[in-house]
Design a protein around this motif. Sequence first.
Motif, short mmCIF file in Angstrom:
data_model
loop_
_atom_site.label_atom_id
_atom_site.label_comp_id
_atom_site.label_asym_id
_atom_site.label_seq_id
_atom_site.Cartn_x
_atom_site.Cartn_y
_atom_site.Cartn_z
N ALA A 105 -7.01 -35.65 -7.00
CA ALA A 105 -6.68 -35.44 -5.59
C ALA A 105 -6.62 -33.95 -5.30
O ALA A 105 -6.41 -33.13 -6.19
N GLN A 106 -6.83 -33.60 -4.04
CA GLN A 106 -6.92 -32.18 -3.66
C GLN A 106 -5.72 -31.37 -4.12
O GLN A 106 -5.87 -30.25 -4.63
N ASP A 107 -4.52 -31.90 -3.98
CA ASP A 107 -3.31 -31.15 -4.33
C ASP A 107 -3.16 -30.92 -5.83
O ASP A 107 -2.34 -30.10 -6.25
N ASP A 108 -3.93 -31.65 -6.63
CA ASP A 108 -3.78 -31.54 -8.08
C ASP A 108 -4.70 -30.49 -8.72
O ASP A 108 -4.55 -30.18 -9.91
N PHE A 109 -5.64 -29.94 -7.97
CA PHE A 109 -6.55 -28.95 -8.56
C PHE A 109 -5.82 -27.72 -9.11
O PHE A 109 -6.12 -27.27 -10.22
N PRO A 110 -4.86 -27.13 -8.36
CA PRO A 110 -4.20 -25.94 -8.91
C PRO A 110 -3.52 -26.18 -10.25
O PRO A 110 -3.47 -25.28 -11.09
N ARG A 111 -2.98 -27.39 -10.46
CA ARG A 111 -2.30 -27.68 -11.73
C ARG A 111 -3.27 -27.64 -12.91
O ARG A 111 -2.86 -27.38 -14.05
N LEU A 112 -4.53 -27.89 -12.67
CA LEU A 112 -5.51 -27.89 -13.75
C LEU A 112 -5.70 -26.50 -14.36
O LEU A 112 -6.20 -26.37 -15.47
N THR A 113 -5.32 -25.45 -13.61
CA THR A 113 -5.48 -24.10 -14.15
C THR A 113 -4.57 -23.84 -15.34
O THR A 113 -4.74 -22.84 -16.04
N ARG A 114 -3.60 -24.73 -15.58
CA ARG A 114 -2.79 -24.61 -16.80
C ARG A 114 -3.61 -24.93 -18.04
O ARG A 114 -3.33 -24.43 -19.12
N HIS A 115 -4.61 -25.80 -17.87
CA HIS A 115 -5.34 -26.33 -19.02
C HIS A 115 -6.74 -25.75 -19.18
O HIS A 115 -7.31 -25.85 -20.26
N TYR A 116 -7.31 -25.20 -18.10
CA TYR A 116 -8.68 -24.70 -18.15
C TYR A 116 -8.72 -23.25 -17.67
O TYR A 116 -7.93 -22.84 -16.81
N ASP A 117 -9.69 -22.49 -18.18
CA ASP A 117 -9.85 -21.10 -17.74
C ASP A 117 -10.28 -21.04 -16.28
O ASP A 117 -9.77 -20.23 -15.50
N LEU A 118 -11.24 -21.88 -15.91
CA LEU A 118 -11.78 -21.89 -14.55
C LEU A 118 -11.85 -23.33 -14.05
O LEU A 118 -12.23 -24.23 -14.81
N VAL A 119 -11.49 -23.55 -12.79
CA VAL A 119 -11.49 -24.89 -12.21
C VAL A 119 -12.28 -24.84 -10.90
O VAL A 119 -11.88 -24.14 -9.95
N ILE A 120 -13.39 -25.56 -10.85
CA ILE A 120 -14.17 -25.67 -9.61
C ILE A 120 -13.53 -26.77 -8.77
O ILE A 120 -13.47 -27.93 -9.18
N ALA A 121 -13.02 -26.39 -7.61
CA ALA A 121 -12.24 -27.30 -6.77
C ALA A 121 -12.82 -27.33 -5.36
O ALA A 121 -13.58 -26.43 -4.96
N HIS A 122 -12.46 -28.35 -4.59
CA HIS A 122 -12.90 -28.40 -3.20
C HIS A 122 -11.76 -28.85 -2.30
O HIS A 122 -10.87 -29.60 -2.70
N ARG A 123 -11.80 -28.35 -1.08
CA ARG A 123 -10.82 -28.73 -0.06
C ARG A 123 -11.51 -28.66 1.30
O ARG A 123 -12.48 -27.92 1.48
#
Length: 313
Positions: free
Chosen positions: A129-147
């Motif tokens: 879900a859109q609100d969960d993309f920022p949390r992924l930056t804990r686990h990955y160097d770069l996160v391609i997200a959309h909003r």
Amino acid sequence: MDERQLRVLRELGELGSVTAVAEAMRVTPSAISQQLRLLQRSIPVPLTERDGRRLVLTAAGQALADAAIGVETALARARHTIDEFVDEPDGAVSVAAFHSGAAAFFPLLLRRLQGPGSPRLSLHDEDVAQDDFPRLTRHYDLVIAHRLDHAPAWPRTATATALLREPLDVALPADHPLAAKPRLTPRDVAGLPWITVHDGFPLLATIEAVSAAAGQRLDIAHRINEMSVVAEVVAAGGGVALMPRWTARPHPAVVLRPLDGVHARRHVDVLHRPERVARRAVQTVLTALSSAAEAVRSRGGDAEAQGAGAEDR
């Protein structure tokens, strides 16, 4: 105790006076005395003693000063290791992306970063879900997200680098009567069955905007997040859908048409924590993603040739 306090003790043993240590470290004698007092608080035996007007090391102080040499050596090695890690051109870089973003960007990244000395990519798909993309930056160097374009900005916990501001078009079967129109309105498509994403995912708010603009509730027939599956269902006559103009893989039996009267556009960004881009390898991948975005955007000309026209104003 800390590194600076141990260095003061070591210098005192070698130089023989607080004044000499202060001159060598370019601080005041009172600052040197304060560091010695702080160090003494953590040690149960005296480290220094008076020898006339001079402050000298005790046997315990000398033992600790000798040990400080090993500490400084180990820290120097650690710093050198970190410097090599930060400056390593072919270091491992983890990249996560939502499904259509992964399909659009991952092949381009792999082709651009194939040569000797290139970063070692570790690619992951994350359908969140859109609100969960920022949390992924804990686990990955770069996160391609959309909003969505009108959605709140990403939180300050993540740094965002813009890749695309991508129009969302109506996807419909190539043989559908509405395919003959160069542009569509909400009223054109409001009475058709719709395919859309699950609750909480980007694009859903635009579907709601289409409903509001048409003045009637849309018939949501299917809930599918994966755009390649959506295209197959559209091609089979299962309904119409909103699809991104550039990142969705073209389907020979599906056409895209711009939608007037609704603000239908999304941001595709790279999210990361600021400290991640201190690494040379991560910077290289981030630069490659920005270059890939230009290729993705120019590749969208095929959809425009089918009738998408110029970007929505």
